[in-house]
Structure formats: structure tokens, C-alpha cells
Write a protein that holds these residues in place. Structure first.
Motif, PDB file in Angstrom:
ATOM      1  N   ILE A  90      40.819  44.424  26.249  1.00 59.71           N
ATOM      2  CA  ILE A  90      40.540  44.580  27.675  1.00 59.71           C
ATOM      3  C   ILE A  90      41.754  44.051  28.433  1.00 59.71           C
ATOM      4  O   ILE A  90      42.252  42.966  28.141  1.00 59.71           O
ATOM      5  N   VAL A  91      42.229  44.816  29.385  1.00 61.73           N
ATOM      6  CA  VAL A  91      43.429  44.439  30.131  1.00 61.73           C
ATOM      7  C   VAL A  91      43.014  43.716  31.408  1.00 61.73           C
ATOM      8  O   VAL A  91      42.411  44.311  32.308  1.00 61.73           O
ATOM      9  N   ALA A  92      43.330  42.420  31.473  1.00 63.36           N
ATOM     10  CA  ALA A  92      43.004  41.608  32.644  1.00 63.36           C
ATOM     11  C   ALA A  92      44.294  41.198  33.343  1.00 63.36           C
ATOM     12  O   ALA A  92      45.090  40.442  32.788  1.00 63.36           O
ATOM     13  N   GLU A  93      44.503  41.682  34.544  1.00 64.90           N
ATOM     14  CA  GLU A  93      45.711  41.337  35.288  1.00 64.90           C
ATOM     15  C   GLU A  93      45.663  39.898  35.790  1.00 64.90           C
ATOM     16  O   GLU A  93      46.707  39.281  36.002  1.00 64.90           O
ATOM     17  N   LYS A  94      44.456  39.380  36.005  1.00 67.05           N
ATOM     18  CA  LYS A  94      44.271  38.004  36.461  1.00 67.05           C
ATOM     19  C   LYS A  94      43.221  37.338  35.578  1.00 67.05           C
ATOM     20  O   LYS A  94      42.470  38.025  34.863  1.00 67.05           O
ATOM     21  N   PRO A  95      43.111  36.001  35.609  1.00 68.52           N
ATOM     22  CA  PRO A  95      42.035  35.336  34.868  1.00 68.52           C
ATOM     23  C   PRO A  95      40.680  35.874  35.310  1.00 68.52           C
ATOM     24  O   PRO A  95      40.453  36.154  36.491  1.00 68.52           O
ATOM     25  N   VAL A  96      39.767  36.032  34.356  1.00 68.44           N
ATOM     26  CA  VAL A  96      38.477  36.656  34.640  1.00 68.44           C
ATOM     27  C   VAL A  96      37.347  35.789  34.099  1.00 68.44           C
ATOM     28  O   VAL A  96      37.474  35.177  33.036  1.00 68.44           O
ATOM     29  N   ASP A  97      36.252  35.720  34.851  1.00 66.27           N
ATOM     30  CA  ASP A  97      35.054  34.981  34.448  1.00 66.27           C
ATOM     31  C   ASP A  97      33.932  35.955  34.123  1.00 66.27           C
ATOM     32  O   ASP A  97      33.892  37.083  34.633  1.00 66.27           O
ATOM     33  N   ASN A  98      32.997  35.480  33.280  1.00 66.15           N
ATOM     34  CA  ASN A  98      31.813  36.277  32.921  1.00 66.15           C
ATOM     35  C   ASN A  98      32.193  37.688  32.459  1.00 66.15           C
ATOM     36  O   ASN A  98      31.580  38.679  32.870  1.00 66.15           O
ATOM     37  N   LEU A  99      33.176  37.751  31.614  1.00 69.71           N
ATOM     38  CA  LEU A  99      33.632  39.048  31.098  1.00 69.71           C
ATOM     39  C   LEU A  99      32.612  39.583  30.103  1.00 69.71           C
ATOM     40  O   LEU A  99      32.241  38.906  29.139  1.00 69.71           O
ATOM     41  N   THR A 100      32.154  40.805  30.341  1.00 69.04           N
ATOM     42  CA  THR A 100      31.114  41.419  29.507  1.00 69.04           C
ATOM     43  C   THR A 100      31.551  42.813  29.084  1.00 69.04           C
ATOM     44  O   THR A 100      32.055  43.591  29.902  1.00 69.04           O
ATOM     45  N   LEU A 101      31.332  43.108  27.811  1.00 70.51           N
ATOM     46  CA  LEU A 101      31.640  44.431  27.253  1.00 70.51           C
ATOM     47  C   LEU A 101      30.327  45.138  26.971  1.00 70.51           C
ATOM     48  O   LEU A 101      29.474  44.631  26.235  1.00 70.51           O
ATOM     49  N   ARG A 102      30.141  46.328  27.543  1.00 71.86           N
ATOM     50  CA  ARG A 102      28.922  47.108  27.370  1.00 71.86           C
ATOM     51  C   ARG A 102      29.243  48.370  26.568  1.00 71.86           C
ATOM     52  O   ARG A 102      30.143  49.126  26.934  1.00 71.86           O
ATOM     53  N   ILE A 103      28.506  48.588  25.487  1.00 72.15           N
ATOM     54  CA  ILE A 103      28.714  49.743  24.618  1.00 72.15           C
ATOM     55  C   ILE A 103      27.483  50.644  24.690  1.00 72.15           C
ATOM     56  O   ILE A 103      26.350  50.178  24.500  1.00 72.15           O
ATOM     57  N   GLU A 104      27.708  51.921  24.953  1.00 72.95           N
ATOM     58  CA  GLU A 104      26.626  52.899  25.094  1.00 72.95           C
ATOM     59  C   GLU A 104      26.837  54.057  24.129  1.00 72.95           C
ATOM     60  O   GLU A 104      27.973  54.377  23.764  1.00 72.95           O
ATOM     61  N   ASP A 105      25.732  54.688  23.736  1.00 71.45           N
ATOM     62  CA  ASP A 105      25.843  55.863  22.870  1.00 71.45           C
ATOM     63  C   ASP A 105      26.133  57.099  23.714  1.00 71.45           C
ATOM     64  O   ASP A 105      26.323  57.019  24.937  1.00 71.45           O
TER      65      ASP A 105
END
Length: 225
Positions: free
Chosen positions: A120-135
């Protein structure tokens, strides 16, 4: 009936060795060093004895001819070098087929190994980063909590299982990344590994790799795995 085999066929004649045929030597219009010395000798024979040619002029003529011959040879060497580099590029490109390239994409390719990696490309510091995967139908099958991450490429790995721990079938899955940057939630770009199916050699664009999502220049690939 005669049992003699006829050998007068023009086709059979073309297969026979032609003893009298000698390939002609191709003539070149380019002046050689021998031609130059012949011209120089002719020039000296016609010069005025009372006004002989200046030695500096003769040396300048010889230098110009040598430089012209050297440039011609250099161009030939560059052509050979370019052909060699193209062959080397083709050989190197062929070794990429079957490997994976890290490309910006909103899908993940789950193969038989049952593991998918990406970033995941974050240009700035990030909080509560969540990855969601769908079919393919848009149903949520897995959520990966990555918490707080610094700016840069945030690596992730998915084992190919859903929330219940069941292994999902191979195929293409949609993926989304969301997080809080400066107090605001937003989507972040994702890069995932795609299988390299083939490669092309393009003179202007260099090496082109082909994946299911299309073609991309090798220089635009972040990583090969």
C-alpha cells in the motif's frame, strides 16, 4: 519400355553442383586507402616543379582521409554494438516470463500457492489502515488490520483464506485500502504482484512486459519477484 531414368529435369539440374558458377565479388563505391595513395601519386606527377605541393597540405589530406575512414569504421562498430545489445536485451527479457511484477492495481491474483503479497502506497503517515478483500461479486471475504504505518510502501500478505479460515479458490479478487491521514479517512493506492505472461522488445520504449491487466514498460515496474 525403357528403364532409363530421365535427368533432364530443370529441378534436378538445380540440385546439382555447378562447377562453373563462381560467385561474383561485390564491388564497393567506397574509396580505400589504396585509392587515396593512387590519387596522391597522380597529384604529385601533375604538380608544377616550380611550385611543389606544400608538405602541410599533403599531411592535412592524409589526416582527413584517415579521419573519414576511422569514422566509417566507428559507425560500423556502433551498428554491431547496437545489434549485440538488442540480442542481450531479448535474452534478459525472456528470463522475466513466469515471474511476477509489482504493479499498481486494485486486484489481487490468488494462485495455487494460496498466498498473495503486495504493498500500500502511503504518501504520509496513516492511522487505522485497513485492507478489504472482496470476491468477484463484491462480497467482503477478508479484512486485514494494519494499524498505524509510516509514510512509504506498507507491505502486506494474504494467505488466501476468508474470515472463517477457509481457503478460497484461486482467481482474481478486488482489494481496497483505507486509512486516516491528517484526521481524514481516504483510499490509498495499492500495488500487487502480477504474473508476467510475455515480453516485447520495443526500440523506443525498451522492454515491455505483458500481464492480464495489460502492457507496461519494465522501467515502470517497482519490483520483480
Amino acid at each position: 519400355m525403357s528403364n532409363d531414368i530421365s535427368t533432364s529435369s530443370s529441378y534436378m539440374d538445380s540440385l546439382r553442383w555447378q562447377d562453373k558458377q563462381v560467385p561474383k565479388k561485390e564491388e564497393s563505391d567506397a574509396l580505400t586507402q589504396e585509392d587515396f595513395f593512387s590519387l596522391l601519386t597522380q597529384q604529385l606527377s601533375y604538380q608544377d616543379p616550380s611550385k611543389p605541393a606544400d608538405n602541410d597540405q599533403m599531411i592535412a589530406q592524409m589526416t582527413n582521409f584517415t579521419m573519414a575512414e576511422g569514422i566509417s569504421n566507428l559507425n560500423s562498430n556502433f551498428e554491431s554494438l547496437a545489434a549485440s545489445m538488442t540480442s542481450n536485451s531479448a535474452l534478459q527479457a525472456s528470463t522475466l516470463v513466469g515471474k511476477q511484477a509489482l504493479l499498481e492495481s486494485d486486484t489481487l491474483e490468488l494462485n495455487e500457492s494460496g498466498e498473495v503479497k503486495g504493498a500500500i502506497v502511503a504518501e504520509k503517515p496513516v492511522d487505522n489502515l485497513t485492507l478489504r478483500i472482496e470476491d468477484a461479486s463484491g462480497q467482503l471475504v477478508k479484512t486485514i488490520d494494519l494499524g498505524t504505518q509510516p509514510a512509504g510502501a506498507v507491505r502486506f500478505a494474504w494467505d488466501g483464506k476468508n474470515e472463517a479460515g477457509e481457503r478460497l479458490p484461486p482467481g482474481e479478487y478486488n482489494v481496497k485500502a483505507e486509512g486516516s491521514t491528517d484526521g481524514e479517512f481516504s483510499s490509498l493506492p495499492i500495488a500487487s504482484f502480477k504474473n508476467i505472461e510475455s515480453v516485447n522488445i520495443n526500440g523506443s520504449s525498451g522492454i515491455i512486459i505483458n500481464t492480464k491487466e495489460g502492457a507496461v514498460r519494465l522501467t515502470d515496474v517497482a519490483e520483480i519477484a
